[in-house]
Design a protein around this motif. Sequence first.
Motif, short mmCIF file in Angstrom:
data_model
loop_
_atom_site.label_atom_id
_atom_site.label_comp_id
_atom_site.label_asym_id
_atom_site.label_seq_id
_atom_site.Cartn_x
_atom_site.Cartn_y
_atom_site.Cartn_z
N ALA A 38 0.92 -1.14 -0.01
CA ALA A 38 -0.12 -0.04 -0.13
C ALA A 38 0.95 1.20 0.00
O ALA A 38 0.63 2.09 -0.65
CB ALA A 38 -1.00 -0.09 1.10
N GLU A 39 1.91 1.34 0.74
CA GLU A 39 2.89 2.23 0.78
C GLU A 39 3.57 2.55 -0.65
O GLU A 39 3.49 3.51 -1.09
CB GLU A 39 3.86 1.99 1.98
CG GLU A 39 4.94 3.21 2.16
CD GLU A 39 5.66 3.07 3.19
OE1 GLU A 39 6.80 3.67 3.55
OE2 GLU A 39 5.44 2.12 4.23
N GLY A 67 -9.69 -0.21 -2.75
CA GLY A 67 -8.27 -0.17 -3.03
C GLY A 67 -7.48 -0.84 -1.99
O GLY A 67 -6.64 -1.52 -2.19
N ALA A 68 -7.90 -0.38 -0.83
CA ALA A 68 -6.97 -0.86 0.42
C ALA A 68 -7.11 -2.34 0.60
O ALA A 68 -6.20 -3.19 0.64
CB ALA A 68 -7.50 -0.24 1.65
N PHE A 82 2.58 1.74 -3.40
CA PHE A 82 1.48 2.07 -4.45
C PHE A 82 1.34 3.37 -4.24
O PHE A 82 1.15 4.18 -5.68
CB PHE A 82 0.29 0.99 -4.21
CG PHE A 82 -0.50 1.11 -5.63
CD1 PHE A 82 -0.28 0.40 -6.62
CD2 PHE A 82 -1.47 1.99 -5.77
CE1 PHE A 82 -1.03 0.16 -7.71
CE2 PHE A 82 -2.30 1.94 -6.57
CZ PHE A 82 -2.16 1.11 -7.85
N ALA A 83 1.16 3.89 -3.25
CA ALA A 83 0.77 5.34 -2.74
C ALA A 83 1.89 6.25 -3.39
O ALA A 83 1.43 7.41 -3.62
CB ALA A 83 0.33 5.37 -1.49
N ALA A 113 -5.17 3.72 -2.98
CA ALA A 113 -4.69 3.03 -1.89
C ALA A 113 -5.53 3.48 -0.82
O ALA A 113 -5.78 2.74 0.24
CB ALA A 113 -3.13 3.28 -1.69
N LEU A 126 -5.26 -4.14 -2.37
CA LEU A 126 -3.77 -4.22 -2.29
C LEU A 126 -3.44 -5.06 -1.13
O LEU A 126 -2.44 -5.78 -1.19
CB LEU A 126 -3.35 -2.58 -2.10
CG LEU A 126 -3.52 -2.03 -3.28
CD1 LEU A 126 -3.18 -0.60 -2.97
CD2 LEU A 126 -2.71 -2.14 -4.55
N CYS A 150 -2.69 6.85 -7.68
CA CYS A 150 -2.58 5.64 -7.01
C CYS A 150 -2.46 5.97 -5.47
O CYS A 150 -3.22 4.89 -4.64
CB CYS A 150 -1.12 5.13 -7.40
SG CYS A 150 -0.83 4.61 -8.98
N ARG A 151 -2.52 7.11 -5.12
CA ARG A 151 -2.38 7.54 -3.64
C ARG A 151 -4.18 7.51 -3.21
O ARG A 151 -4.22 7.10 -2.18
CB ARG A 151 -1.85 8.87 -3.30
CG ARG A 151 -1.75 9.15 -1.91
CD ARG A 151 -0.55 10.49 -1.60
NE ARG A 151 -0.64 11.25 -2.61
CZ ARG A 151 0.06 11.40 -3.54
NH1 ARG A 151 1.09 10.75 -3.84
NH2 ARG A 151 -0.12 12.68 -4.41
#
Length: 980
Positions: free
Chosen positions: A20-21, A39-40, A23-24, A34, A43, A30-31
């Motif tokens: 997640a980190e 999204g969360a 990707f963001a 996420a 991922l 993307c942020r």
Amino acid sequence: MLTLDRLPRPFDPEAAARLAERFAERDAACRAFAASAEGAALLAALGGHSPYLADLAVREAPALLRIVERDPDEAFAMALDPLGRADPAASREAVGVLLRQAKRQAALIAAVADIAGLWTLDQVTGSLSTVAEQVIDFACTHLLLAAAARGELRIAGKTPASGSGLVLLGMGKLGGRELNYSSDVDLMVLYDPEAAAYHSDRAGASYVRLARDLVRLMEERTAEGYVFRTDLRLRPDPAATPLAVSIEAAITYYESMGQNWERAAMIKARPVAGDRALGEQFLREIRPFVWRRHLDFAAVADIHSIKRQIHAHKGSKGAGATIALAGHDVKLGRGGIREIEFTAQVLQLIWGGRDPGLRDPTTLGALAALAGAGRIDRRAAADLADAYVFLRNLEHRLQMVADRQTHRLPEDEPGLARIASFMGYPSLADFSAAFMAHLERVGRHYGDFFETSPSLSLAGEEAQRGDLVFTGVEDDPGTSATLKRMGFGDPASVSAMIRAWHHGRPRATRSERARELLTELMPALLTAFSKQSNPDQALARFDRVLARLPAGVQVLSLFRRNPALLERVAGLLGAAPQLADHLAHNAAALDGLLAGSLSPAGADPSAGLPALVKDARHLEEALEAARRLATERKFEIDAAELEGQLDGDTAGELRADLADSAIAALLPRVSADFAERYGRVPGGALAVVAFGKLGGREMLPGSDLDLVLLYDHDPDATESVGGRKALAPSEYFIRLAPQVVGAITAPGAEGRLWEVDMRLRPSGNKGPVAIRLAGLEQYHRENAWTWERMALTRARPVAGPPALKRRINEILRAAMLKPGAADVALADATAMRARMLRELPAEGPWDVKAMPGGLIEVEFIAQALQLAHAPREPRILATTTRTALARLGQHGILPAEEAATLIAADRLWRTVLGLVRLTIGKSRDVALPAPAEAALLRAVGPLLDPRPVDLSALRAQMQNMAGTVRAIFERRVGVLGGAG
């Protein structure tokens, strides 16, 4: 749309957080994704289970976002879109980058759609197969252009692939559109050296280089990853042949040396790149190799032996013969995917040669088709299908973890827990229970099919009867005593016969495998024949059957896999010499007994015939397919009637349906073959009209076909057009008609379809075989005799264009409704019957057709009364005798009691005729052999009250029935006087 509760919770929360980190950090879109709930969750599902998918999600973030913003189908299409727009003549490096990018994005989309439950298994495997096919196709185009640039191949078609001589067949899971997540692709590279090579003698080197370059382009790992691991080992004899094999060499190999496992592999084969039309042509050429004409139960042992070798050689790697959890190979291990695939494929190999509807290349499709056709128990098929979906999903999860082509479960508990979580199970125990249940069901069904074998000793009560030893040259005293106790009258002759089998005197037992099967079968075989009223005679008939077989492994394997079939054949050989003789000349009829096309009740035994004829590559193959299936089905119907499974009415209808289907399927094939030489007559068509027992759908065993061929064409047509030679319309159809008749009557390896009698056409046997429709109409309007109009009552078109058949029915009906014919119908029918009684008397006590008061008189009553009364009441017309009699009763032309009596007589006479034909044939002896007597009494019992207890009682009831029929004839048609 993503459904959060369908996504598995992360097994490794820390890894999920890291994804997640990462990707963001890519960009604002993307942020935002996420940070969203869906999204969360997505991922977390990816990162919490699969390091490979975590890296892929970061690298191909735009593709991941497109799945959510649009849908996986559109995202997948966009991933492959560059392949349709790119230049295949680009550099090898640029092509490699393009292919790897398409593969990466498609793999990510398929994984997300799978894990999130947005796609079914079919959609997942189908999409993975699509991307493989498209990248291989693009790569082939690139390599063909490169070969042309080197001056090795010429580009002559509209595209580089067409006319290139290159064929790439997708095999295995790619061929069946069942590719798994990290699968390699199985390909077969074939070529035609004459198609595009400048020098055909050096063509092989060019195509081999192309194949080698293709493998390198697919497999080479770069910073962009790889495309697909590629396996070319499914080509013919891979240890001794180059990477690319000429089409001619491949065909020769399969025709002469092909193995059963290669037949199974070819079920899924399909062209995926290169000249696809050439690929389809190759597959048509080897179709007879894959789909055998006869039921091939020998394939069962061959395919199972492969599975035993897997257990032997890979047992230490999770593919053992026992079910386990830790380290178990879900593909090759016990209860795994391969057992499901083998079960489906072997059943397809056994039955698919007879039924093209069973040739589905997908495992799930094959199981459904087999269950629908009654070739596998529906519960078993459902169990196997459920397990297949479960195991394929599990296989995908195993491979998604690290993009490895693995099929083994982890051996450690944390690894197993990861997979259980990835599969969506709340605990390892829940996953284990589901996993073991599926494997146990698969293993049980696989074992039931592959691993049952007959005992080598006598079973049950027979176990105390002693040994059966047929080695050496002397009779074994203990064996002679055993045979005597089993009921054989001449043990010495039986022993000598069986020793001859073991010594390979019949061709059928000359191979070592055939003799092994014979040894295994001997206890069951002798037990089955010992149950017959004359075991020695029945076994001698089996010896004649064995002596005529060109090879024995297939038939003996058939008996080994189907003990009930052996019992049934023994019963038929014991009861019916006529059927025994037929079986001796047509061993393929055994397939008909096993096919079970008469079960369930109401099934059409001719259902597969049109597809087989249509599927044939050429006319002779179509004829052989029709002969084979008709031979099997006729024998199956005859056997079922003899055994009391079918009554005479149903058996007659099924025989007629079979003949109808064969004629209707063959007429267009014969016509098309004829048209290749002589073109077609404008507006012209040929039709086949059935008369007699076929027309009335009352066919008896051994009935020939009474046929008339009619044609018509545009009045202005002067000659045929479109062929190599033009013919006048009359000459065209006069030449075509014998071709149609020949297709029905010409003998082949499987015998002939039927004998044909054409004496009912207006010119009898002296004129042309085909008559123009107008000629038939004129003849029946002006010149027809009463007996010819009587024959029309059972006439019906069975093949030809619908419009022509409708016109024929109109003409037939008008001829029967002609008032002048009605005036003389009864008198002419009486005179004709009297003449027949004088000149064609009954041939023996069982000729119930010709005897006074027999079947002919029942039919004459129905036909003459129809002609006499149809002008006033046309609703009485019917082609089937019993239906016509019922209508005559309903409309008051016959008293109801007389109509019922005649219907009963018609049914009794046809039943007796059928059983006598099946058992003894023509005979002047009143006495019947015991098996024939038992079969006849069983068949006529439901038709008579009281049921006859023996032949003398039956003969008395038959005489009473004949007297009643004669009395009705003389009351309703005319007095025969002293005739008969």
